[in-house]
Design an enzyme around this catalytic site. Structure first.
Site, mmCIF file in Angstrom:
data_model
loop_
_atom_site.group_PDB
_atom_site.id
_atom_site.type_symbol
_atom_site.label_atom_id
_atom_site.label_comp_id
_atom_site.label_asym_id
_atom_site.label_seq_id
_atom_site.Cartn_x
_atom_site.Cartn_y
_atom_site.Cartn_z
ATOM 1 N N SER A 11 0.079 -1.191 -0.233
ATOM 2 C CA SER A 11 -0.156 0.009 0.054
ATOM 3 C C SER A 11 0.792 1.415 -0.259
ATOM 4 O O SER A 11 0.155 2.305 -0.478
ATOM 5 C CB SER A 11 -0.507 -0.117 0.868
ATOM 6 O OG SER A 11 -0.217 0.113 2.343
ATOM 7 N N SER A 131 14.381 -7.266 5.405
ATOM 8 C CA SER A 131 15.044 -6.967 7.232
ATOM 9 C C SER A 131 15.131 -5.678 7.423
ATOM 10 O O SER A 131 14.375 -4.120 6.983
ATOM 11 C CB SER A 131 15.984 -7.924 7.367
ATOM 12 O OG SER A 131 16.639 -7.495 8.333
HETATM 13 N N1 LIG Z 1 11.345 2.959 6.375
HETATM 14 C C1 LIG Z 1 12.448 2.850 6.717
HETATM 15 O O1 LIG Z 1 13.536 3.688 7.592
HETATM 16 C C2 LIG Z 1 12.891 1.571 7.235
HETATM 17 C C3 LIG Z 1 14.378 1.080 7.446
HETATM 18 C C4 LIG Z 1 14.725 -0.617 7.391
HETATM 19 C C5 LIG Z 1 13.037 -1.388 7.234
HETATM 20 N N2 LIG Z 1 12.473 -1.032 6.847
HETATM 21 C C6 LIG Z 1 11.388 -2.467 6.708
HETATM 22 O O2 LIG Z 1 10.299 -1.999 5.081
HETATM 23 C C7 LIG Z 1 9.305 -1.900 5.385
HETATM 24 C C8 LIG Z 1 8.812 -1.795 4.215
HETATM 25 O O3 LIG Z 1 8.206 -0.775 5.030
HETATM 26 P P1 LIG Z 1 7.816 1.012 4.509
HETATM 27 O O4 LIG Z 1 9.535 1.752 5.402
HETATM 28 O O5 LIG Z 1 7.500 0.657 2.954
HETATM 29 O O6 LIG Z 1 6.781 1.791 5.374
HETATM 30 P P2 LIG Z 1 5.381 1.565 5.344
HETATM 31 O O7 LIG Z 1 5.595 2.497 4.549
HETATM 32 O O8 LIG Z 1 4.754 2.059 6.835
HETATM 33 O O9 LIG Z 1 4.518 0.832 4.655
HETATM 34 C C9 LIG Z 1 4.787 -0.522 5.698
HETATM 35 C C10 LIG Z 1 3.714 -1.536 4.863
HETATM 36 O O10 LIG Z 1 3.713 -2.728 5.541
HETATM 37 C C11 LIG Z 1 1.792 -3.091 5.719
HETATM 38 N N3 LIG Z 1 1.462 -3.826 6.489
HETATM 39 C C12 LIG Z 1 1.890 -3.523 7.984
HETATM 40 N N4 LIG Z 1 1.386 -4.485 9.234
HETATM 41 C C13 LIG Z 1 0.746 -5.211 8.287
HETATM 42 C C14 LIG Z 1 -0.057 -6.743 8.050
HETATM 43 N N5 LIG Z 1 -0.707 -7.456 9.460
HETATM 44 N N6 LIG Z 1 -0.666 -7.441 7.009
HETATM 45 C C15 LIG Z 1 -0.690 -6.783 5.679
HETATM 46 N N7 LIG Z 1 0.477 -6.052 5.946
HETATM 47 C C16 LIG Z 1 0.847 -5.144 6.812
HETATM 48 C C17 LIG Z 1 1.211 -1.253 5.390
HETATM 49 O O11 LIG Z 1 0.383 -1.773 5.310
HETATM 50 P P3 LIG Z 1 -0.597 -0.163 5.836
HETATM 51 O O12 LIG Z 1 -1.275 0.088 4.955
HETATM 52 O O13 LIG Z 1 -2.272 -1.492 5.757
HETATM 53 O O14 LIG Z 1 -0.870 -0.193 7.126
HETATM 54 C C18 LIG Z 1 2.089 -0.426 4.445
HETATM 55 O O15 LIG Z 1 2.194 -1.512 3.217
HETATM 56 C C19 LIG Z 1 8.627 -2.689 6.624
HETATM 57 O O16 LIG Z 1 9.448 -4.252 6.674
HETATM 58 C C20 LIG Z 1 9.250 -2.270 6.843
HETATM 59 O O17 LIG Z 1 9.980 -2.803 8.244
HETATM 60 C C21 LIG Z 1 11.668 0.106 7.008
#
Ligand SMILES: NC(=O)c1ccc[n+]([C@@H]2O[C@H](COP(=O)([O-])OP(=O)(O)OC[C@H]3O[C@@H](n4cnc5c(N)ncnc54)[C@H](OP(=O)(O)O)[C@@H]3O)[C@@H](O)[C@H]2O)c1
Length: 267
Positions: A11, A131
Site C-alpha cells: 500500500s 529486514s
Molecule cells: N522506512 C524505514 O526506515 C525502514 C528501515 C528498515 C526496514 N524497513 C522495513 O521496510 C518494510 C516496508 O516499510 P516502509 O518503510 O515501506 O513503511 P510503510 O510505508 O509504513 O509500509 C509498510 C507496509 O506494511 C504493511 N503492513 C503492516 N502491517 C501489515 C499486516 N499485518 N498485513 C499486511 N500488511 C501490513 C502496511 O500496510 P497498511 O497500509 O495496511 O498499514 C504498508 O503497506 C517493513 O518491513 C519495514 O520494517 C523500513
C-alpha cells in the site's frame, strides 16, 4: 517469459515502489494490501492485480495464495509488510508485543509456508524478505522490532539449507532508514521515566532522517537486483547508510558501534 511477483504490504513505501518497478519492467505483479479498496495508483496499472491480505490473518493467507496462483504462477514472493513497535518494554502491552512478532516474523513465515508447495512442485522460486539494519546494529527503543528483523535474518539463513535442495532461493533486503510512512505508522508506548531519553533519541533521529534516509525507489532497485542477479547471496545491504554501517560493524565490532550510539543519543 513473463514472470510474476507477489508482494505483501504494497500500500505504501518500499512495497509500493517495488510493485511499480516490477510492473514497469513488464512483470505480472500481485500486490497485496490490507485495504485494496483504498488503492488508487496501483489499480491503474494493467499488469498489477490487487488482493486483500493482512499477514496476521492465517485464513486469508491460505485463500490469497490460492487466488494468486490462479491469476499466475508466482515466481517471486516478496515479504515486505512490517511496522515498528517503539518505546520502552515496561509501557508496552503483551498485545502490542504479540502483534509486532505476529506481523514481522510469524506472518512472514506463514506466507512463505503457504507458497512452498507451489514453488517445490515447480522446483523454482525466490523468497525475499525485508529486514532492517536494526537486525545487525541495536537501536534504542525498538528492541522488539530489531529482534523480529534479526529473527528473520537467522530464519532466512537457516531455511536456505532445506530450500536449496528443492530449487528455491531465499534472501533478505537490509535497508537503513527510508523516506516512507514507516515512522508515522509506528506503534508507540512510553512510561514517563523513559520519555526524556526517547525525546532526545527521536529528535536526533528525525534531524538526521532527511540527510541519510534512502528513497524507497532506490531500495526497490536492490530488490530487483536480488531477484534477477542469479547469485547465491543471502542478504543485500541496501543503500549507502546500511552498507557503511555494516562495514563499520565488521571492522570495529558491536561494542564500538554501540558506544557511538550511546554518545549520540544519551550523553
Ligand atoms: N522506512 C524505514 O526506515 C525502514 C528501515 C528498515 C526496514 N524497513 C522495513 O521496510 C518494510 C516496508 O516499510 P516502509 O518503510 O515501506 O513503511 P510503510 O510505508 O509504513 O509500509 C509498510 C507496509 O506494511 C504493511 N503492513 C503492516 N502491517 C501489515 C499486516 N499485518 N498485513 C499486511 N500488511 C501490513 C502496511 O500496510 P497498511 O497500509 O495496511 O498499514 C504498508 O503497506 C517493513 O518491513 C519495514 O520494517 C523500513
Amino acid at each position: 517469459m513473463n514472470k510474476t511477483i507477489f508482494i505483501t504490504g504494497a500500500s505504501s513505501g518500499l512495497g509500493k515502489a517495488t510493485a511499480k518497478l516490477f510492473a514497469a519492467k513488464g512483470w505480472t505483479v500481485i500486490a497485496t494490501l490490507r485495504n485494496p479498496e483504498k488503492e488508487t495508483e496501483l489499480s491503474q496499472l494493467p499488469n498489477v492485480h490487487l488482493l486483500q491480505l493482512d499477514i496476521c490473518n492465517t485464513n486469508q493467507i491460505k485463500d490469497v495464495t490460492t487466488k494468486a496462483e490462479q491469476i499466475s504462477s508466482v515466481d517471486v514472493l516478496y515479504n515486505n509488510a512490517g511496522y515498528a513497535l517503539g518505546g520502552d518494554l515496561e509501557a508496552t502491552s503483551a498485545e502490542q508485543i504479540e502483534r509486532q512478532i505476529n506481523t514481522n516474523f510469524l506472518g512472514t513465515i506463514l506466507v512463505t509456508k503457504a507458497f512452498l508447495p507451489y514453488f517445490k512442485k515447480r522446483k523454482n522460486g525466490i523468497i525475499i524478505s525485508t529486514s532492517s539494519i536494526a537486525a545487525y546494529i541495536p537501536e534504542p527503543f525498538i528492541a522488539v522490532y530489531g529482534a523480529t528483523k534479526a529473527a528473520l535474518e537467522m530464519w532466512t539463513a537457516s531455511m536456505s539449507f532445506e530450500l536449496e535442495k528443492v530449487g528455491i532461493s531465499i534472501k533478505t533486503i537490509v535497508p537503513s532508514s527510508m523516506q516512507t510512512s514507516f515512522l508515522g505508522n509506528a506503534d508507540m508506548a512510553f512510561e514517563p521515566d523513559y520519555q526524556a531519553d526517547f525525546n532526545n533519541y527521536i529528535g536526533k533521529l528525525m534531524s538526521d532522517a532527511d540527510s541519510v534516509a534512502d528513497k524507497p525507489e532506490d531500495i526497490a532497485n536492490v530488490v530487483y537486483d536480488a531477484v534477477t542477479d542469479d547469485k547465491k547471496q543471502l542478504c543485500y545491504f541496501a543503500g549507502n547508510d546500511a552498507i557503511q554501517k555494516y562495514e563499520r560493524l565488521k571492522k570495529e565490532g558491536l561494542e564500538s558501534v554501540m558506544g557511538d550510539t550511546k554518545k549520540l543519543f544519551f550523553e
